[in-house]
Scaffold this active site. Structure first.
Site, PDB file in Angstrom:
ATOM      1  N   GLU A 193      15.854  -4.489  32.793  1.00  0.00           N
ATOM      2  CA  GLU A 193      14.791  -3.727  33.576  1.00  0.00           C
ATOM      3  C   GLU A 193      13.492  -4.837  33.282  1.00  0.00           C
ATOM      4  O   GLU A 193      12.560  -4.866  33.517  1.00  0.00           O
ATOM      5  CB  GLU A 193      14.431  -2.160  32.955  1.00  0.00           C
ATOM      6  CG  GLU A 193      14.909  -1.037  32.521  1.00  0.00           C
ATOM      7  CD  GLU A 193      14.919  -0.530  32.320  1.00  0.00           C
ATOM      8  OE1 GLU A 193      13.624  -0.740  30.887  1.00  0.00           O
ATOM      9  OE2 GLU A 193      14.434   1.456  31.668  1.00  0.00           O
ATOM     10  N   GLU A 222      17.632  -4.412  37.282  1.00  0.00           N
ATOM     11  CA  GLU A 222      18.808  -4.631  36.513  1.00  0.00           C
ATOM     12  C   GLU A 222      18.163  -4.076  35.148  1.00  0.00           C
ATOM     13  O   GLU A 222      17.094  -3.888  34.560  1.00  0.00           O
ATOM     14  CB  GLU A 222      19.407  -5.687  36.153  1.00  0.00           C
ATOM     15  CG  GLU A 222      18.978  -7.431  35.803  1.00  0.00           C
ATOM     16  CD  GLU A 222      18.155  -7.207  35.018  1.00  0.00           C
ATOM     17  OE1 GLU A 222      18.988  -7.545  33.727  1.00  0.00           O
ATOM     18  OE2 GLU A 222      17.457  -6.447  34.458  1.00  0.00           O
ATOM     19  N   TRP A 228       9.122   0.026  17.338  1.00  0.00           N
ATOM     20  CA  TRP A 228       7.422  -0.084  17.010  1.00  0.00           C
ATOM     21  C   TRP A 228       6.519   0.155  17.266  1.00  0.00           C
ATOM     22  O   TRP A 228       5.509   0.126  17.550  1.00  0.00           O
ATOM     23  CB  TRP A 228       7.539  -1.552  17.673  1.00  0.00           C
ATOM     24  CG  TRP A 228       8.458  -2.771  17.168  1.00  0.00           C
ATOM     25  CD1 TRP A 228       8.831  -3.311  16.060  1.00  0.00           C
ATOM     26  CD2 TRP A 228       9.031  -3.469  18.183  1.00  0.00           C
ATOM     27  NE1 TRP A 228      10.053  -4.777  16.469  1.00  0.00           N
ATOM     28  CE2 TRP A 228      10.349  -3.993  17.713  1.00  0.00           C
ATOM     29  CE3 TRP A 228       9.197  -3.245  19.926  1.00  0.00           C
ATOM     30  CZ2 TRP A 228      11.062  -4.314  18.894  1.00  0.00           C
ATOM     31  CZ3 TRP A 228      10.553  -3.591  21.044  1.00  0.00           C
ATOM     32  CH2 TRP A 228      11.042  -4.678  20.443  1.00  0.00           C
TER      33      TRP A 228
END
Length: 747
Positions: free
Chosen positions: A508, A505, A385
């Site tokens: 994130e 994990e 983006w």
């Protein structure tokens, strides 16, 4: 005689009066709008209406990308939305271009802008080569003309080279005027707006009849304080036939060539300079005698170097540059492990297309390696983006984002290198991680800059990222004592002293007991133990194996629920917060998503246990969890099946209007081709070749442009792009079901 003399004197006096009047008129015009020039003349004044409209970085969804297969030419190009997009120089994290596109007019009745008034298609430049060059065919919505542009980089210069063929479809060549509008973001920013975190500067390198627009930014410091390799950057835009007119201006202001052409269908004022703002440069191409010409966008750390690079590229026919460029990639591909010429269960044409995709993907992975820092392969040659992120914000004077090195992503790229046979680069990757990126305590950071130092957006420590490099060293048989003592041993000790649930994990966003993270930890410790034995360190080997065995015995107890609401039998959950998967603990999934009971939050991370050889593919906990994953996360698209990261995910373009996730941080998650690929690996492990082949076809269908695999694909009804000029922070870029969403492509 006297009558004649008097008549001549009067005529001379009249001419003098006319010249005085013309001088006054031209002076008045100059003071109001700048100088009006004849073709080939050099502008003399500076634009004073800066800094211009707010600048943004460019689209993340790329159509194609390329760079020469050497380290001599340190420039990468990308194409997005049919026009030249991010161009990286001299490192893979430093963008210098927002867009370079065409403006077409007849001088009196219309003005077209490429991204506003045309459609396009893209393909590889040579269908017999998977070299990373491409051809874009642009067609006016009015049907009046077509422009074909071939893109590549010069293997011997820091230059992007474009062969341009302008084709009138209505009228003759003389009907049209063609302009090139270059919107730079030199040295990682574009200036503009009230923030103006770092404006670009424009000038002209002028010689008789040959004017070359120069853009530059000499600032070599930014909010990325560890980015010690930054240098001044200059660009030079040149053409094989000299430009007829050139000008500098500020985006959206009267000095902007597009503003003038939209209003008057001609350039009404030309400027020699535009300083410290959102610079745009406009140049009129000479198509008066030929419909084909070459553009060269050269880069350097000085104006002389940039101009010399562009001129040197223009000294060679485009066909010669293409031959050299493709020869480099073809030679690389010949060294890779070749897939079989046929595969049972798939038609020949389909298989050949997949083989071509294999080579293209291998080349994209290699192209994503920086040329100054061997082994530093960025997660993506785009940033998610980017079009919604201000390039004039002081906090974004370096916007690296996915153009940084993440150990987890690098492991995925590394597996591709090992499988395709590029073991030299695979070895460079391992050395980069341990010698450049590893922290003093043995851990790996979330992500780093290309020199291995912490990136501005790095946060937390993730134990799978510390584990994967050990696995990589083991598989590469890199067991030397120095590497072991100074790097592998500290990493393994960090894992056992912090695991199994320290940090977030792989997505994130949550901490806890994650099956995917724990799988990497176990495999990393087993690999470290093997290397320890090679080095005679049996004591460490015993400790690490003991911990690995304990965690493997415990992983299901930590992550398989027997009381969850989604099935009457046990199944893996995304993670348990405390190691008790049956506890009625709720957490907010993040990214604007809901708060859910941990027993109802699903992802397919447990498949990492199968991929790393820790759990059989037919283990009941695995086979009984997959239908729950499919019922909760799978979406069938026209391209094939796709899977969401987890239920409730909000990381993605807005569902209702297609607005980008950044900068609001609000949206909805879409399907990830990565997860389709992981299911394909499981099909291979389960001895289901037909299912794996179907997955490969789906992956190919999911691709962007010439075959670039994106981060996310759109799985909702088609959504049209917003009107040209809509605020990029709220605009849809247009989506089709089963095709790339707005995040990074490729990833």
């Amino acid at each position: 005689m006297s009558i004649s003399t008097t008549s001549h004197s009067r005529r001379r006096a009249a001419v003098s009066v006319v010249l005085m009047l013309l001088t006054l008129i031209f002076s008045l015009v100059f003071s109001l709008s700048g100088p009006i020039l004849t073709a080939g003349a050099a502008p003399v004044s500076a634009a004073a209406d800066g800094p211009g409209a707010l600048s943004h970085f460019d689209l993340a969804r790329k159509d194609c990308l390329g760079t020469a297969r050497n380290t001599t030419s340190k420039v990468w190009f990308t194409v997005a939305n049919g026009v030249l997009s991010d161009v990286y120089y001299p490192t893979a994290d430093n963008t210098n271009v927002e867009t370079l596109q065409y403006i077409v007019t007849d001088g009196s009745t219309f003005t077209d802008v490429q991204t506003r008034d045309t459609t396009y298609s893209v393909q590889l430049l040579d269908k017999h080569s998977q070299a990373l060059d491409c051809e874009v065919t642009t067609t006016a919505k009015s049907g009046k003309y077509r422009i074909i542009t071939d893109y590549l980089t010069d293997p011997n210069q820091n230059t992007v080279v474009m062969k341009v063929h302008f084709m009138p479809l209505v009228g003759s060549l003389s009907t049209y005027q063609l302009y090139v509008r270059y919107d730079p973001s030199i040295n990682g920013n574009g200036g503009g707006g009230s923030g103006n975190g770092g404006g670009d500067n424009g000038t002209i390198s002028a010689s008789p009849g040959h004017n070359v627009p120069i853009a530059f930014d000499t600032t070599a410091k930014s909010n990325a304080f560890n980015r010690t390799y930054a240098v001044p950057v200059y660009s030079a835009l040149d053409a094989s036939t000299p430009f007829l007119q050139v000008s500098n201006g500020f985006a959206g202001q009267p000095s902007d060539g597009l503003t003038q052409l939209d209003a008057s269908h001609t350039l009404t004022a030309l400027y020699a300079q535009a300083n410290n703002g959102n610079l745009v440069q406009t140049a009129q191409a000479d198509i008066s005698h030929r419909d084909t010409f070459t553009l060269a966008l050269g880069f350097g750390t000085s104006q002389t170097d940039a101009v010399s690079a562009a001129e040197a590229s223009l000294d060679h026919p485009f066909s010669h540059l293409q031959e050299r460029y493709e020869a480099g990639w073809d030679a690389y591909d010949r060294e890779l492990i070749a897939p079989p010429p046929h595969f049972r269960g798939m038609a020949g044409d389909q298989w050949h297309q997949l083989v071509a995709e294999y080579y293209l993907s291998a080349n994209v992975v290699k192209a994503s390696e920086d040329k100054s820092f061997p082994g530093a392969i960025v997660a993506s040659l785009s940033s998610p983006w980017g079009q919604a992120v201000s390039a004039g914000d002081p906090n974004n004077t370096f916007f690296g984002s996915y153009r940084e090195v993440f150990a987890r992503d690098l492991y995925e790229a590394w597996t591709g290198l090992v499988l395709d046979g590029d073991l030299a680069t695979a070895r460079d990757v391992v050395n980069f991680l341990f010698h450049n990126q590893q922290q003093a305590d043995g851990s790996m950071p979330r992500n780093s800059l290309l020199n291995g130092k912490l990136a501005p957006d790095s946060f937390g420590t993730q134990l799978d990222e510390t584990s994967y490099p050990i696995i990589m060293a083991y598989q590469m048989r890199m067991t030397g004592n120095s590497l072991y003592q100074n790097h592998i041993k500290p990493a393994a000790n960090f894992i056992i002293s912090h695991g199994p649930s320290f940090g977030v994990e792989r997505w994130e966003e949550q901490n806890g007991y994650s099956p995917s993270t724990i799988a990497a930890e176990i495999a990393g410790l087993v690999a470290a133990a093997h290397i320890a034995k090679v080095n005679g360190d049996t004591q460490s080997a015993r400790v690490w194996l003991g911990v690995a065995d304990d965690w493997q015995r415990s992983v299901k107890g930590w992550t398989v629920t027997t009381t969850g609401p989604l099935a009457s039998h046990p199944y893996f959950i995304r993670l348990s917060k405390t190691g008790d998967p049956n506890a009625a603990i709720s957490y907010n999934v993040g990214n604007g998503g809901p708060t859910l009971d941990q027993r109802s939050v699903i992802d397919a991370g447990f498949l990492e246990l199968v991929r790393l050889g820790l759990t059989p593919a037919n283990d009941p906990a695995v086979t009984e969890s997959l239908p729950i994953v499919d019922a909760t996360l799978e979406t069938n698209t026209p391209s094939g099946p796709g899977w969401h990261r987890y239920n409730g995910d909000g990381y993605g373009d807005g569902a209702s209007d297609g607005h980008p996730w950044a900068p609001s941080g609000q949206g909805t998650g879409h399907v990830w081709p990565l997860l389709t690929e992981e299911r394909g690996e499981y099909s291979v492990a389960s001895n289901q070749p037909s299912a794996a082949l179907a997955i490969l076809t789906t992956m190919q269908n999911f691709a962007s442009g010439v075959g670039l695999i994106p981060e996310q694909d759109w799985e909702l009804p088609n959504l049209a792009p917003s009107l040209y000029g809509t605020d990029p922070t709220s605009a849809s870029i247009g989506f089709q079901n089963g095709h790339p969403a707005g995040s990074a492509a490729p990833l």
